[in-house]
Design an enzyme around this catalytic site. Structure first.
Site, PDB file in Angstrom:
ATOM      1  N   CYS A  93       5.598  -0.257   7.178  1.00 40.47           N
ATOM      2  CA  CYS A  93       5.257   0.895   6.345  1.00 40.47           C
ATOM      3  C   CYS A  93       6.486   1.260   5.522  1.00 40.47           C
ATOM      4  O   CYS A  93       7.601   1.244   6.039  1.00 40.47           O
ATOM      5  CB  CYS A  93       4.857   2.061   7.249  1.00 40.47           C
ATOM      6  SG  CYS A  93       4.486   3.581   6.365  1.00 40.47           S
ATOM      7  N   LEU A  94       6.277   1.584   4.257  1.00 42.30           N
ATOM      8  CA  LEU A  94       7.415   1.927   3.403  1.00 42.30           C
ATOM      9  C   LEU A  94       8.149   3.180   3.896  1.00 42.30           C
ATOM     10  O   LEU A  94       9.302   3.391   3.556  1.00 42.30           O
ATOM     11  CB  LEU A  94       6.957   2.124   1.952  1.00 42.30           C
ATOM     12  CG  LEU A  94       6.483   0.851   1.236  1.00 42.30           C
ATOM     13  CD1 LEU A  94       5.969   1.178  -0.155  1.00 42.30           C
ATOM     14  CD2 LEU A  94       7.596  -0.191   1.165  1.00 42.30           C
TER      15      LEU A  94
ATOM     16  N   GLN B 239       3.161   9.862   0.998  1.00 37.94           N
ATOM     17  CA  GLN B 239       4.449   9.179   1.058  1.00 37.94           C
ATOM     18  C   GLN B 239       5.348   9.485  -0.128  1.00 37.94           C
ATOM     19  O   GLN B 239       6.537   9.214  -0.097  1.00 37.94           O
ATOM     20  CB  GLN B 239       4.238   7.663   1.164  1.00 37.94           C
ATOM     21  CG  GLN B 239       3.636   7.249   2.492  1.00 37.94           C
ATOM     22  CD  GLN B 239       3.407   5.764   2.532  1.00 37.94           C
ATOM     23  OE1 GLN B 239       2.413   5.271   2.007  1.00 37.94           O
ATOM     24  NE2 GLN B 239       4.327   5.023   3.137  1.00 37.94           N
TER      25      GLN B 239
ATOM     26  N   HIS C 194      -2.778   7.632   6.588  1.00 34.00           N
ATOM     27  CA  HIS C 194      -1.716   8.474   6.015  1.00 34.00           C
ATOM     28  C   HIS C 194      -2.276   9.793   5.482  1.00 34.00           C
ATOM     29  O   HIS C 194      -1.658  10.837   5.622  1.00 34.00           O
ATOM     30  CB  HIS C 194      -1.033   7.768   4.838  1.00 34.00           C
ATOM     31  CG  HIS C 194       0.137   6.908   5.224  1.00 34.00           C
ATOM     32  ND1 HIS C 194       1.260   7.407   5.840  1.00 34.00           N
ATOM     33  CD2 HIS C 194       0.369   5.591   5.045  1.00 34.00           C
ATOM     34  CE1 HIS C 194       2.132   6.411   6.023  1.00 34.00           C
ATOM     35  NE2 HIS C 194       1.617   5.301   5.555  1.00 34.00           N
TER      36      HIS C 194
ATOM     37  N   HIS D 113      -4.697   1.620   7.231  1.00 41.57           N
ATOM     38  CA  HIS D 113      -3.333   2.186   7.314  1.00 41.57           C
ATOM     39  C   HIS D 113      -3.145   3.309   6.288  1.00 41.57           C
ATOM     40  O   HIS D 113      -2.666   4.388   6.609  1.00 41.57           O
ATOM     41  CB  HIS D 113      -2.331   1.040   7.081  1.00 41.57           C
ATOM     42  CG  HIS D 113      -0.894   1.447   7.054  1.00 41.57           C
ATOM     43  ND1 HIS D 113       0.033   0.988   7.971  1.00 41.57           N
ATOM     44  CD2 HIS D 113      -0.194   2.253   6.211  1.00 41.57           C
ATOM     45  CE1 HIS D 113       1.224   1.516   7.701  1.00 41.57           C
ATOM     46  NE2 HIS D 113       1.116   2.266   6.631  1.00 41.57           N
ATOM     47  N   GLU D 114      -3.571   3.053   5.043  1.00 43.21           N
ATOM     48  CA  GLU D 114      -3.350   4.051   3.974  1.00 43.21           C
ATOM     49  C   GLU D 114      -4.244   5.283   4.158  1.00 43.21           C
ATOM     50  O   GLU D 114      -3.814   6.403   3.898  1.00 43.21           O
ATOM     51  CB  GLU D 114      -3.571   3.425   2.598  1.00 43.21           C
ATOM     52  CG  GLU D 114      -2.642   2.261   2.259  1.00 43.21           C
ATOM     53  CD  GLU D 114      -1.181   2.499   2.577  1.00 43.21           C
ATOM     54  OE1 GLU D 114      -0.693   3.650   2.484  1.00 43.21           O
ATOM     55  OE2 GLU D 114      -0.495   1.528   2.947  1.00 43.21           O
TER      56      GLU D 114
ATOM     57  N   GLY E 176       0.829  -1.202   0.000  1.00 40.15           N
ATOM     58  CA  GLY E 176       0.000   0.000   0.000  1.00 40.15           C
ATOM     59  C   GLY E 176       0.856   1.241   0.000  1.00 40.15           C
ATOM     60  O   GLY E 176       2.002   1.218   0.464  1.00 40.15           O
TER      61      GLY E 176
HETATM   62 ZN    ZN Z   1       2.433   3.457   5.566  1.00 43.14          ZN
END
Ligand code: ZN
Length: 167
Positions: free
Chosen positions: A91-92, A51, A137, A133-134, A46
């Site tokens: 998370c990236l 991000q 963000h 989660h996304e 995701g």
């Molecule tokens: Zn994330």
């Protein structure tokens, strides 16, 4: 298409609120394609626009039930189950940090696809987790915010190490 740079913990853009998209134009379409490509290359499941440094409400994710990458514009959670579950999350924007996060087990999300058509996605388990989660963000909320205070204390030094700026 292009690979975009993924912002990591400490970047102010990760704490900012993304703005709704009014119409799905070429720029939005390009961003969505870039985000999908960036997510795949980084082996993530995701990615939210914050991000990659863009404050628009758009997310990409791998739908584990359909094994395909999807885009959702202006996503909104319309239902969260009362039943919750804990599972490992990463998370990236947080290289090498994983921890147990409790979230709603099921979720219903509404948004637009790339044609600007309204779609509804019902997710359970991993898909529900990714969507929550996304969407977090887009409101400047990070998964470490969802950890218990004790868990957060445990990863404090790791967070300091990866942070690109003082918060
Ligand atoms: Zn994330």
């Amino acid at each position: 298409m292009a690979i975009r740079e993924i912002k990591t913990y400490g970047s102010p853009v990760l704490r900012a609120k993304a703005q709704p998209i009014e119409n799905v134009n070429q720029e939005v379409w390009n961003l969505a394609q870039d985000m999908k490509e960036t997510m795949r290359l980084a082996k993530g499941v995701g990615l939210a626009a914050n991000q990659v440094g863009v404050l628009w409400r758009i997310i990409t994710f791998t739908n584990p039930e359909e094994q395909k990458d999807q885009v959702l514009i202006n996503p909104q959670i319309v239902h969260l189950s009362e039943e919750r579950e804990k599972d490992e999350e990463g998370c990236l924007s947080f290289p090498d940090i994983y921890d147990q996060v409790e979230r709603a087990k099921k979720v219903v999300v509404k948004g637009w696809d790339l044609e600007g058509k309204e779609i509804t996605i019902e997710g359970e388990g991993l898909l529900a987790r990714i969507l929550q989660h996304e969407i977090d963000h887009l409101d400047g909320i990070l998964f470490v915010d969802r950890l218990s205070p004790a868990r957060r204390l445990l990863i404090r030094n790791k967070l300091k190490r990866i942070s690109v700026a003082e918060e």
